[in-house]
Design a protein around this motif. Structure first.
Motif, PDB file in Angstrom:
ATOM      1  N   GLN A 136      48.433  72.608  36.284  1.00 60.73           N
ATOM      2  CA  GLN A 136      47.104  72.006  36.389  1.00 60.73           C
ATOM      3  C   GLN A 136      47.017  70.884  35.350  1.00 60.73           C
ATOM      4  OE1 GLN A 136      44.249  72.798  38.360  1.00 60.73           O
ATOM      5  NE2 GLN A 136      43.333  70.981  37.424  1.00 60.73           N
ATOM      6  N   ILE A 137      46.760  69.666  35.797  1.00 61.79           N
ATOM      7  CA  ILE A 137      46.673  68.531  34.880  1.00 61.79           C
ATOM      8  C   ILE A 137      45.329  67.836  35.058  1.00 61.79           C
ATOM      9  CG2 ILE A 137      47.890  67.030  36.521  1.00 61.79           C
ATOM     10  CD1 ILE A 137      48.969  65.503  34.064  1.00 61.79           C
ATOM     11  N   ASN A 138      44.657  67.576  33.947  1.00 63.05           N
ATOM     12  CA  ASN A 138      43.373  66.874  33.926  1.00 63.05           C
ATOM     13  C   ASN A 138      43.514  65.653  33.028  1.00 63.05           C
ATOM     14  OD1 ASN A 138      42.025  69.105  35.345  1.00 63.05           O
ATOM     15  ND2 ASN A 138      42.222  70.189  33.404  1.00 63.05           N
ATOM     16  N   TRP A 139      42.961  64.535  33.453  1.00 65.88           N
ATOM     17  CA  TRP A 139      42.963  63.337  32.613  1.00 65.88           C
ATOM     18  C   TRP A 139      41.672  62.567  32.832  1.00 65.88           C
ATOM     19  CZ3 TRP A 139      45.567  63.781  37.174  1.00 65.88           C
ATOM     20  CH2 TRP A 139      45.431  62.768  38.112  1.00 65.88           C
ATOM     21  N   GLN A 140      41.384  61.670  31.918  1.00 68.46           N
ATOM     22  CA  GLN A 140      40.162  60.887  32.012  1.00 68.46           C
ATOM     23  C   GLN A 140      40.407  59.471  31.491  1.00 68.46           C
ATOM     24  OE1 GLN A 140      37.711  63.395  29.473  1.00 68.46           O
ATOM     25  NE2 GLN A 140      37.823  61.894  27.823  1.00 68.46           N
ATOM     26  N   TYR A 141      39.628  58.556  32.016  1.00 66.10           N
ATOM     27  CA  TYR A 141      39.689  57.169  31.555  1.00 66.10           C
ATOM     28  C   TYR A 141      38.346  56.505  31.810  1.00 66.10           C
ATOM     29  CZ  TYR A 141      40.362  55.823  36.476  1.00 66.10           C
ATOM     30  OH  TYR A 141      40.212  55.637  37.818  1.00 66.10           O
ATOM     31  N   ARG A 142      38.154  55.368  31.172  1.00 63.01           N
ATOM     32  CA  ARG A 142      36.891  54.635  31.292  1.00 63.01           C
ATOM     33  C   ARG A 142      37.093  53.384  32.143  1.00 63.01           C
ATOM     34  NH1 ARG A 142      32.752  56.120  28.182  1.00 63.01           N
ATOM     35  NH2 ARG A 142      33.136  57.750  26.641  1.00 63.01           N
ATOM     36  N   LEU A 143      36.093  53.120  32.975  1.00 62.40           N
ATOM     37  CA  LEU A 143      36.115  51.945  33.840  1.00 62.40           C
ATOM     38  C   LEU A 143      34.760  51.272  33.762  1.00 62.40           C
ATOM     39  CD1 LEU A 143      37.890  50.375  35.863  1.00 62.40           C
ATOM     40  CD2 LEU A 143      36.846  51.739  37.681  1.00 62.40           C
ATOM     41  N   ASN A 144      34.770  49.962  33.546  1.00 63.08           N
ATOM     42  CA  ASN A 144      33.518  49.229  33.423  1.00 63.08           C
ATOM     43  C   ASN A 144      32.814  49.123  34.765  1.00 63.08           C
ATOM     44  OD1 ASN A 144      31.892  46.386  33.163  1.00 63.08           O
ATOM     45  ND2 ASN A 144      32.051  47.432  31.210  1.00 63.08           N
ATOM     46  N   LEU A 145      31.489  49.106  34.712  1.00 61.63           N
ATOM     47  CA  LEU A 145      30.690  49.026  35.937  1.00 61.63           C
ATOM     48  C   LEU A 145      31.039  47.813  36.792  1.00 61.63           C
ATOM     49  CD1 LEU A 145      27.103  50.045  34.774  1.00 61.63           C
ATOM     50  CD2 LEU A 145      28.501  51.201  36.469  1.00 61.63           C
ATOM     51  N   MET A 146      31.452  46.730  36.145  1.00 62.23           N
ATOM     52  CA  MET A 146      31.745  45.505  36.883  1.00 62.23           C
ATOM     53  C   MET A 146      32.995  45.633  37.746  1.00 62.23           C
ATOM     54  SD  MET A 146      29.202  43.631  36.023  1.00 62.23           S
ATOM     55  CE  MET A 146      29.661  42.022  36.668  1.00 62.23           C
ATOM     56  N   HIS A 147      33.812  46.680  37.526  1.00 61.19           N
ATOM     57  CA  HIS A 147      35.089  46.803  38.240  1.00 61.19           C
ATOM     58  C   HIS A 147      35.081  47.875  39.327  1.00 61.19           C
ATOM     59  CE1 HIS A 147      36.679  44.005  35.415  1.00 61.19           C
ATOM     60  NE2 HIS A 147      36.633  44.832  34.392  1.00 61.19           N
TER      61      HIS A 147
END
Length: 423
Positions: A279-290
């Protein structure tokens, strides 16, 4: 409130045409801008007899105060991100003073980190040496989209000597935290090596330096095979390897605090026999403009009888991925520049709209309006926002209209427009 604020921080100044009288001299008295800097004055003349003339030696002078605050503000920041705003106190006084430096939370546009609730100001006490300088910083989080007004006052001798300034920082749309996961099942009843490539789906426009990853390996309790688990698991990315052992009575996390942003695949190798789950979980941030827009958002600028008022006509609908998909909570945010305002009666709903507006909020001195819906489907919903001009600002920055699902923030749409062109 301390004042007057220094607000005119020009890089060029005094573009003025004069007619010189027969005496050959002209006295011009002007006010120097608020910038603490050195100025260089030059000029040229045109005469019907003597032609073109240019100042042979430029005039240079400095504008300064015996005590003032110098800012090192960034031109842009992102909304909801914690940022450090740095300033320097400069003194030409021949003795040491304790200075009180206060930043004001104008129209509740920011949040002071480490301070409870929406406080109106934050004050730091700084010791300023004789004929020297001293640094000071404030940790803040911008709450308003578009523009953030920075107001700072520094004073010594109980306010006898002070300096105040006011500037605008551009606030860009915020990032949205995206959570991703993947589960891989494996089983083998004979000793062997199994290799799995685990793709990390990360948008190419993500600006995170590192991606947090959590990976767990445990026996598969739902496997149809009755196997005695006894195997080793190794995880590879780049030149890093993490290993662990799993048996029928034991499971363990492989801790990978983060991987580089450019990592797109993890490799797992299972040695020996048994069944299990990775089981692998990851997270990242993405700007609203994209983000790919999940709402159809349209803006039309309408004229009104008054030059001090304009109408923004806004229509929106949800873009479903399947027939039953819709938004169970939708927020529309309209942000306009400082110098303009909206009021509660500024929002007028179109009578033919299927889904009624559930709530309207006015924030940040009337420069932000929030329109709430309980339900938005693929039907079109429209309303108007009336914008009033209170005063003019020298600088022009973009305005935004954002619509977002309140429960699934990755479902959104945002458009940018120039409010100054309207009025």
């Amino acid at each position: 409130m301390p004042g007057p604020y220094r607000t005119e921080f020009w890089e060029s100044w005094l573009w003025q045409t004069l007619t010189i009288p027969p005496s050959g001299r002209y006295a011009l008295e002007v006010t120097v801008p608020h910038s603490t800097t050195s100025w260089c004055i030059t000029g040229f003349s045109i005469d019907p007899k003597y032609g073109l003339g240019i100042v042979k030696k430029r005039i240079t002078f400095s504008a300064a105060k015996i005590f003032f605050i110098l800012d090192h503000l960034p031109r842009t920041i992102k909304r909801y991100e914690t940022v450090s705003l740095h300033f320097t106190l400069l003194s030409s006084i021949g003795e040491e003073f304790e200075a009180n430096v206060t930043m004001f939370n104008a129209m509740n546009q920011m949040h002071f980190i480490g301070r409870p609730g929406a406080v109106a100001k934050d004050t730091k006490t700084v010791s300023v040496p004789p004929n020297s300088d001293a640094p000071v910083l404030f940790l803040i989080k911008a709450m308003k989209l578009g523009e953030l007004e920075i107001r700072v006052n520094a004073s010594i001798m109980q306010g006898v000597i002070s300096d105040s300034f006011k500037k605008i920082i551009v606030v860009l749309p915020e990032d949205v935290l995206l959570l991703k996961s993947q589960r891989i099942h494996f089983d083998d009843d004979t000793p062997s090596n199994q290799s799995f490539d685990i793709p990390l789906f990360i948008d190419e426009t993500s600006k995170d330096d590192a991606i947090p990853v959590d990976l767990t390996v445990y026996p598969d309790q739902q496997s149809l095979k009755d196997l005695q688990n006894n195997y080793n698991v190794s995880i590879f990315h780049d030149t890093i390897e993490k290993s662990m052992h799993v048996n029928s009575d034991f499971n363990e996390n492989i801790t990978i605090k983060s991987v580089p942003n450019n990592t797109r695949t993890l490799t797992a190798i299972v040695k020996s026999l048994g069944s299990g789950v990775i089981q692998i979980n990851w997270q990242y941030r993405l700007n609203l403009m994209h983000f790919m827009p999940r709402f159809d958002l349209q803006l039309t600028k309408l004229t009104t009888p008054s030059e001090w008022m304009k109408e923004l006509f806004i229509c929106l609908s949800f873009i479903p991925e399947d027939r039953d998909d819709h938004s169970n909570g939708t927020l529309v945010e309209v942000s306009i520049p400082i110098g303009y305002s909206m009021e509660n009666h500024s929002v007028v709903e179109l009578k033919t709209t299927i889904n009624p507006i559930s709530r309207i909020e006015i924030l940040h001195g009337g420069t932000t309006v929030l329109v709430h819906y309980n339900h938005i489907g693929n039907e079109t919903n429209c309303f108007s926002v009336f914008v009033y001009r209170r005063f003019k600002m020298r600088e022009r920055h973009p305005s935004y209209i954002k619509v977002q699902d309140t429960y699934r923030p990755e479902l959104n749409a945002i458009i940018m427009f120039d409010c100054h062109e309207l009025i």
